[in-house]
Design a protein around this motif. Structure first.
Motif, mmCIF file in Angstrom:
data_model
loop_
_atom_site.group_PDB
_atom_site.id
_atom_site.type_symbol
_atom_site.label_atom_id
_atom_site.label_comp_id
_atom_site.label_asym_id
_atom_site.label_seq_id
_atom_site.Cartn_x
_atom_site.Cartn_y
_atom_site.Cartn_z
ATOM 1 N N PRO A 1 -43.866 76.586 -19.081
ATOM 2 C CA PRO A 1 -45.326 76.542 -19.177
ATOM 3 C C PRO A 1 -45.985 76.058 -17.886
ATOM 4 N N ALA A 2 -45.292 75.210 -17.143
ATOM 5 C CA ALA A 2 -45.847 74.731 -15.872
ATOM 6 C C ALA A 2 -45.955 75.878 -14.874
ATOM 7 N N VAL A 3 -44.954 76.759 -14.869
ATOM 8 C CA VAL A 3 -45.028 77.945 -14.005
ATOM 9 C C VAL A 3 -46.216 78.804 -14.433
ATOM 10 N N ALA A 4 -46.370 78.971 -15.734
ATOM 11 C CA ALA A 4 -47.470 79.790 -16.259
ATOM 12 C C ALA A 4 -48.827 79.237 -15.839
ATOM 13 N N VAL A 5 -48.966 77.927 -15.871
ATOM 14 C CA VAL A 5 -50.239 77.311 -15.500
ATOM 15 C C VAL A 5 -50.563 77.560 -14.026
ATOM 16 N N THR A 6 -49.541 77.617 -13.186
ATOM 17 C CA THR A 6 -49.817 77.893 -11.770
ATOM 18 C C THR A 6 -50.421 79.289 -11.603
ATOM 19 N N LEU A 7 -49.986 80.234 -12.435
ATOM 20 C CA LEU A 7 -50.550 81.583 -12.375
ATOM 21 C C LEU A 7 -52.005 81.582 -12.847
ATOM 22 N N LEU A 8 -52.282 80.815 -13.906
ATOM 23 C CA LEU A 8 -53.653 80.718 -14.390
ATOM 24 C C LEU A 8 -54.559 80.095 -13.342
ATOM 25 N N ILE A 9 -54.127 78.968 -12.779
ATOM 26 C CA ILE A 9 -54.950 78.275 -11.783
ATOM 27 C C ILE A 9 -55.176 79.166 -10.565
ATOM 28 N N ALA A 10 -54.151 79.916 -10.175
ATOM 29 C CA ALA A 10 -54.298 80.831 -9.037
ATOM 30 C C ALA A 10 -55.356 81.899 -9.345
#
Length: 268
Positions: A68-77
């Motif tokens: 989920p932390a990887v996923a959040v980086t995509l969202l924030i980007a």
């Protein structure tokens, strides 16, 4: 041209058409209010920093907590791209690469320095990508299952996991639910849902790609979810939100998710 050659060419053309339709920039960052993107960026950056602090300190970091932390980086980007914050977009994707490589301490050190500094951007740009995911032979195990982890409960098997999106939707829309709706929480959920469903649109799983009919249905589920998310944001950000309308739209979004899961859900 012989029949066999025509058949081979025809099949190749169909496969190429399905792949073009299925992924790589066919959707894009959704057109949502800039202020909503900024709120989501602030909330999700806190989520990322907290999660990475936990992973960096853990003796045995869990992949269930890291995905989920990887996923959040995509969202924030994605948020950063719309907000015109190039530095944040570039740096948060570096954090995502480090998490994916299980370099949790490096990722944590960089994440704690991240800051949101909006500039001049716009929606509709290509969804952010991770270099490691682009190099993967099978994208079925990259973007889609990674981003979908954010729908899972915060704690699964006593391990920190996603953002409770699925649970919140069910709690808010259950028949006879007495859970009071918080427009600010609905707004955040809707921003996340909109971007996540754009990723779903661009990266259908194997079952969705088995036929043009399946792919069309999958993409309709994704588009409907994005549209409902936009409607939720529009209502939630009014000075006096209509709570009945919010619950109706949330119920429709939950039903769309459930219908999609019923036919296409994967387990990893």
């Amino acid at each position: 041209m012989t029949y066999s050659l025509r058949l081979v060419v025809g099949c190749a053309a169909l496969a190429a058409g399905l792949w073009t339709l299925a992924g790589n920039g066919t959707a894009g960052t959704p057109g949502l209010p800039t202020d909503s993107y900024k709120k989501a960026a602030e909330a999700d950056l806190k989520f990322l920093q907290k999660r990475l602090s936990e992973l960096a300190k853990s003796e045995e970091p869990s992949v269930r907590s890291a995905k989920p932390a990887v996923a959040v980086t995509l969202l924030i980007a994605a948020y950063a791209d719309v907000l015109g914050d190039k530095a944040l977009k570039d740096d948060v994707l570096k954090v995502g690469e480090a998490i994916n490589a299980k370099k949790y301490k490096d990722a944590d050190a960089l994440a704690q320095k991240l800051a949101i500094k909006p500039g001049s951007g716009k929606a509709g740009g290509e969804l952010p990508k991770l270099e490691a995911f682009e190099k993967a032979k099978d994208k079925d195990v990259t973007y889609l299952p990674t981003t979908m982890k954010l729908f899972s409960n915060t704690t699964v098997l006593k391990l920190p996991s996603g953002m409770n999106i699925e649970k919140d939707l069910k709690d808010w829309t259950a028949k006879g639910s007495a859970v009071k709706l918080d427009p600010a929480a609905v707004e955040l959920l809707a921003v996340r849902s909109a971007v996540l469903n754009e990723y779903a649109h661009d990266y259908p799983n194997e079952k969705a790609r088995t036929s043009p009919q399946n792919l069309k249905e999958w993409q309709k589920f994704s588009k409907d979810s994005v549209d409902l998310s936009k409607d939720l944001i529009a209502e939630a950000t009014k000075k006096a939100p209509d709570f009945k309308a919010l619950r109706t739209k949330l119920t429709a979004l939950e039903a769309t998710c459930t219908n999609c899961h019923g036919k296409y859900r994967f387990d990893d």
